[in-house]
Every structure is written in structure tokens, then in C-alpha cells.
Write an enzyme that holds these catalytic residues in place. Structure first.
Site, mmCIF file in Angstrom:
data_model
loop_
_atom_site.group_PDB
_atom_site.id
_atom_site.type_symbol
_atom_site.label_atom_id
_atom_site.label_comp_id
_atom_site.label_asym_id
_atom_site.label_seq_id
_atom_site.Cartn_x
_atom_site.Cartn_y
_atom_site.Cartn_z
ATOM 1 C CG ASP A 1 52.289 49.849 16.227
ATOM 2 O OD1 ASP A 1 51.919 49.070 17.123
ATOM 3 O OD2 ASP A 1 53.044 49.519 15.313
ATOM 4 C CE LYS B 1 59.376 44.764 18.114
ATOM 5 N NZ LYS B 1 58.021 45.354 18.051
ATOM 6 N NE ARG C 1 56.916 52.562 5.986
ATOM 7 C CZ ARG C 1 56.485 51.893 7.043
ATOM 8 N NH1 ARG C 1 55.672 50.869 6.886
ATOM 9 N NH2 ARG C 1 56.855 52.245 8.254
ATOM 10 C CG ASN D 1 62.759 32.556 37.054
ATOM 11 O OD1 ASN D 1 62.481 31.554 36.395
ATOM 12 N ND2 ASN D 1 63.522 32.508 38.136
ATOM 13 C CB THR D 2 61.409 38.723 34.457
ATOM 14 O OG1 THR D 2 62.096 38.882 35.698
ATOM 15 C CG2 THR D 2 60.588 39.969 34.175
#
EC number: 4.1.1.23
Length: 228
Positions: A11, A62, A177, A68-69
Site C-alpha cells: 500500500d 473492495k 501487528r 452491473n457496474t
């Protein structure tokens, strides 16, 4: 020796660094995760560059939109030879079923995101959700399973109860963590805690990507969970 359960989250906005880290940890991780930051900066071309290094890629978009999209978005990435893709369970059964159908002719594992690890109980009060966080997560997992998903993303705190009810589901766990700092994630646990409870994959980012020696950082993580 069991295979590595570690997914390294890249990220970061710098593709050069992302490629460097991927090369350094190749063979030590199950996948590398490319999230929204990476995808919006470098798109499909950037994803291809990482895939070309030979490390399985988890594309963590995500997706959450009308069916449809979401299907059209999936068709744009399904030929990239990625290993895993995420959608939000809260998009509903129709969206999840449509997404699963769109990937039915591939080996891509579709994982449903339950509740983000940055969300805590106080946020539920703000949202007007009048059930416990764990109960809500379990409700979402049930919806995902009913829609045909074989994997979900959940916090380590829900792993045990999910595994108890759904023994065959793949559990992907962020928020891992190695010290007391929780950064921007509230629901965290140690790697051994999560694995002991039944996690399949552990998503680890900053302890590796911010290390001056990513390979040494991965090796330390693997030693801590008994993978050498």
C-alpha cells in the site's frame, strides 16, 4: 515445511519501491496485495508489472456498486491472472452472486470484505447499527456464503467464531501487528493468535514495506509463526 500464509500489502504510491519489495520477498509470501492507492495511481499497467515478477497478486479493490457496474469492473481485470479479488459483502447478495458468476470461468478467489479493521464499536453506534460488531460480521459472512463466496476478509477477533461455524471458508486477516501500535486499524492481533484461531492468510504491510530490509522482516515474521 508448511507454505507461507503471509500476504504482503504494497500500500504505497511508489511503483519502483513496490517492485523492489516484491522482488526481495519473492518465494517468501503467498501473495502481494495491491490496493486502491496502487490501482488508482498505476492502473492495470502497474498490476501487470508486479504480476510479471512471478508473485501471485491479490487485487484488493473492495468493489461495492450495483451488480452491473461491479461485473464490468471485474471483466476489466479478470484476464490479468490475479490470484484474489475483493468485493464488499455489504453490496448485497445480488452483487456478490453477479461477481462470483463473472469469475466462474477463472481460478480467481473472490473474497468478501466484512467490516473494515479500522471500524470499531463506537462507529457502529454512529451508523445506527444496533447489534454487536461480532454479530454483524457473522451476519455478513452468512450472506457471503449464501451468495457463493468461498472466502471472506475479517479481523483476527472474528476468526475463531467464523471458523467454528464455517470450517471450509478461506479467511483472510488484515490488522496483523507485532507491537502495541495499531496505526489506523483498531481490531488487531498477533500472527500466532490469528493462525491458531483458524486464519488462512495474514495480511502484513508496514512491518515489511517500511523496513530497510524487507526480506529480513519477512523472515522474522515466518520464524515467529514457525515457518522456516
Amino acid at each position: 515445511m508448511r507454505s507461507s500464509p503471509i500476504i504482503c500489502a504494497l500500500d504505497m504510491m511508489d511503483i519502483t519501491r513496490a517492485l523492489e519489495v516484491t522482488k526481495a520477498i519473492s518465494g517468501k509470501v503467498a501473495m502481494v496485495k495491491l490496493g486502491l492507492e496502487f490501482f488508482t495511481a498505476y492502473g492495470i499497467t502497474g498490476v501487470r508489472q508486479v504480476i510479471e515478477l512471478g508473485v501471485p497478486v491479490f487485487l484488493d479493490l473492495k468493489l461495492h456498486d450495483i451488480p452491473n457496474t461491479v461485473v464490468r469492473a471485474i471483466h476489466s481485470v479478470k484476464d490479468l491472472n490475479i490470484a484474489m479479488l475483493t468485493i464488499h459483502v455489504s453490496g448485497g447478495k445480488d452483487m456478490m452472486r453477479a461477481a462470483a458468476d463473472a469469475l466462474s470461468d477463472t481460478n480467481i478467489l473472490l473474497a468478501g470484505v466484512t467490516v473494515l479493521t479500522s471500524i470499531g464499536g463506537d462507529d457502529f453506534i454512529d451508523f445506527g447499527i444496533h447489534e454487536s460488531l461480532e454479530s454483524h460480521v457473522m451476519r455478513l459472512v452468512g450472506l457471503a456464503v449464501d451468495a457463493g463466496l468461498r472466502a471472506v476478509v475479517c479481523s483476527a477477533h472474528e476468526v475463531g467464531v467464523i471458523r467454528g461455524r464455517y470450517p471450509d471458508i478461506t479467511l483472510v486477516v488484515p490488522g496483523i501487528r507485532f507491537n502495541s501500535g495499531v496505526d489506523d486499524q483498531k481490531r488487531t492481533k498477533t500472527p500466532m493468535d490469528a493462525l491458531s484461531d483458524g486464519a488462512n492468510y495474514l495480511v502484513v504491510g508496514r512491518p515489511v514495506t517500511q523496513s530497510p530490509d524487507p526480506l529480513a522482516a519477512i523472515d522474522e515474521i515466518l520464524r515467529s509463526i514457525g515457518v522456516h
